[in-house]
Write an enzyme that holds these catalytic residues in place. Structure first.
Site, PDB file in Angstrom:
ATOM      1  N   ILE A 160       5.885  24.912 -12.349  1.00 32.27           N
ATOM      2  CA  ILE A 160       7.333  25.085 -12.573  1.00 32.27           C
ATOM      3  C   ILE A 160       7.740  24.673 -13.985  1.00 32.27           C
ATOM      4  CG2 ILE A 160       7.970  22.766 -11.666  1.00 32.27           C
ATOM      5  CD1 ILE A 160       9.934  26.043 -11.130  1.00 32.27           C
ATOM      6  N   THR A 161       7.007  23.735 -14.601  1.00 28.29           N
ATOM      7  CA  THR A 161       7.397  23.264 -15.938  1.00 28.29           C
ATOM      8  C   THR A 161       6.856  24.153 -17.054  1.00 28.29           C
ATOM      9  OG1 THR A 161       5.446  21.836 -16.022  1.00 28.29           O
ATOM     10  CG2 THR A 161       7.488  20.826 -15.206  1.00 28.29           C
ATOM     11  N   SER A 205      -5.466  36.784 -14.793  1.00 26.48           N
ATOM     12  CA  SER A 205      -5.305  36.929 -16.247  1.00 26.48           C
ATOM     13  C   SER A 205      -6.189  38.017 -16.843  1.00 26.48           C
ATOM     14  CB  SER A 205      -5.655  35.589 -16.896  1.00 26.48           C
ATOM     15  OG  SER A 205      -5.822  35.738 -18.280  1.00 26.48           O
ATOM     16  N   GLU A 216      -7.643  37.618 -19.431  1.00 20.62           N
ATOM     17  CA  GLU A 216      -8.785  36.882 -19.985  1.00 20.62           C
ATOM     18  C   GLU A 216     -10.033  37.105 -19.118  1.00 20.62           C
ATOM     19  OE1 GLU A 216      -8.634  35.262 -22.885  1.00 20.62           O
ATOM     20  OE2 GLU A 216     -10.499  34.119 -22.818  1.00 20.62           O
ATOM     21  N   TYR A 265     -11.968  28.976 -18.992  1.00 17.60           N
ATOM     22  CA  TYR A 265     -10.700  29.407 -18.386  1.00 17.60           C
ATOM     23  C   TYR A 265     -10.863  30.772 -17.717  1.00 17.60           C
ATOM     24  CZ  TYR A 265      -5.982  31.439 -18.218  1.00 17.60           C
ATOM     25  OH  TYR A 265      -4.827  32.072 -17.816  1.00 17.60           O
TER      26      TYR A 265
END
Ligand code: NAP
Ligand code: G4F
Length: 340
Positions: free
Chosen positions: A19-20, A133, A135, A157
């Site tokens: 959420i941040t 993603s 990626e 990642y």
């Protein structure tokens, strides 16, 4: 407000992890505007970004939890009883993932499994969105990339996101959970973290223009990305969870630009020549690079009626304008601060 306090329930309920982050706040705004009660999973004992979220979305309700902690996720679902869960939380910076590969596997890879396990145990009718993603395509096997392009991740990642993607598909196929995976290409905004190349550029351009920086150090200027606007991309997430069937969707603009082109667009917008200010620094090079990404979002256009609304140039200008305002405010605050 934390869950447990008195609350009004209107329409559907959604829980957002991450959420941040950039996408978390845009998605919270979108869902709130549609009448959802929105819950944000917040981690840590005093998350410094919580007040920023409250400022953007005052009606948000927070529930404590961490993607590393299975029981906190079960508790979060039991406390909020959501109709939809959007799993946006992750170690999302590719550069950091090379330095903290195990942590990235734990949060970005196993985090989705923990959320799906919580759904399986608490309520299998909860709809799940996984933030996959581009990626994952890494060393690309075909151009442009679609939902059928094989993956070849080039970073811890990317590898973790491939796990998150396939465990989402697996829980859909094994348990009938409505689990959708959005394969989102790079998306940016004035809320983008300063560690990512676009915001690093626009913020430094503003500082150079306003006389508080004199250079910008970057890594590989040849990398090419399909950059879209984050607000458009969270709308695609929402649409995926309203569809009749859970599925995987590429979300992209269909255009690619190099870091060098981004530099040119950002510096020239404020009448500066980027070549006078940009240095290359090997510390920003990665052990393995993703050279070029470009996505084909035909499936999202035809199935979800989704399309991007902001062009590359409009995005760059929006971000530079925002950073000019922000840096002006920072300079004004610094000038009025008492000398200690
Ligand atoms: P972001 O701004 O980096 O935000 C990441 C979020 O993950 C933050 O809210 C962070 O919260 C949270 N988080 C980190 N570790 C956590 C943990 N252990 N438990 C719970 N939350 C944790 O990322 P974004 O750009 O909004 O991207 C959202 C998602 O989409 C990510 O999963 C990202 O990998 C993926 N994605 C992004 C893009 C893009 O171009 N933006 C493209 C494709 C996919 P804290 O405040 O607690 O650190
Ligand atoms: O802005 P970046 O760090 O984004 P990257 O690596 O493409 O990852 C972002 O997009 C992914 C989607 O494909 C997301 F899944 C992921 O969470 C994240 O949001 O780097 C973009 C390119 C890279 O090729 C990098 O090597 O810019 C190049 N670059 C050159 N100099 C730099 C720098 N990147 C950063 N962050 N900082 C530099 O100084």
């Amino acid at each position: 407000m934390h869950v447990g306090a008195k609350e009004t329930v209107v329409g559907k309920r959604a829980l957002i992890t991450g959420i941040t982050g950039q996408d978390g706040t845009y998605l919270a705004e979108l869902l709130t505007s549609k009448g959802y009660t929105v819950y944000g999973l917040i981690r840590g004992q005093n998350n410094p970004r919580k007040s920023m979220v409250e400022k953007i979305c005052p009606t948000i309700q927070f529930v404590e939890g961490d993607l590393a902690d299975q029981s906190s996720l079960i508790n979060a679902l039991e406390a909020t009883t959501p109709d939809e869960v959007y799993n946006l939380g992750a170690i999302s910076f590719v550069g950091l993932s090379f330095k903290q590969a195990l942590l990235t596997g734990e949060i970005t890879g196993l985090g989705p499994l923990r959320v799906l396990e919580a759904i399986r145990m608490v309520n299998k009718n909860i709809r799940y969105y996984q933030a996959s993603s581009s990626e994952m395509f890494g060393k690309v096997r075909e151009t442009p990339q679609t939902e059928l392009t094989p993956f070849h991740p080039r970073s811890p990642y990317g590898v973790a996101k491939v796990y998150g993607h396939y465990i989402t598909v697996n829980y859909r196929e094994s348990y009938g959970i409505f689990a959708a995976s959005g394969i989102l290409f790079n998306h940016e905004s004035p809320r983008r973290g300063l560690e990512f190349v676009t915001r690093k550029i626009t913020n430094t351009v503003a500082k150079i223009k306003l006389g508080v920086a004199d250079s910008l150090a970057l890594g590989n200027l040849d990398a090419q990305r399909d950059w879209g606007y984050a607000k458009d991309y969270v709308d695609a997430m929402y649409r995926m969870l309203q569809a009749e069937q859970p599925d995987d969707f590429v979300i992209a603009t269909g255009e690619t630009h190099s870091v060098r082109e981004f530099l040119e667009a950002a510096f020239s917008y404020v009448d500066l020549d980027w070549q006078q200010y940009v240095k290359t620094d090997p510390q920003f090079l990665r052990p393995a690079e993703v050279d070029t990404l470009i996505g084909d979002a035909t499936k999202a256009r035809t199935t979800l009626d989704w399309k991007p609304t902001v062009s590359f140039t409009e995005l760059v200008h929006m971000m530079v304008n925002n950073d000019l305002e922000l840096v002006k405010q920072e300079i004004a605050i610094a000038q009025t601060a008492p000398v200690s």
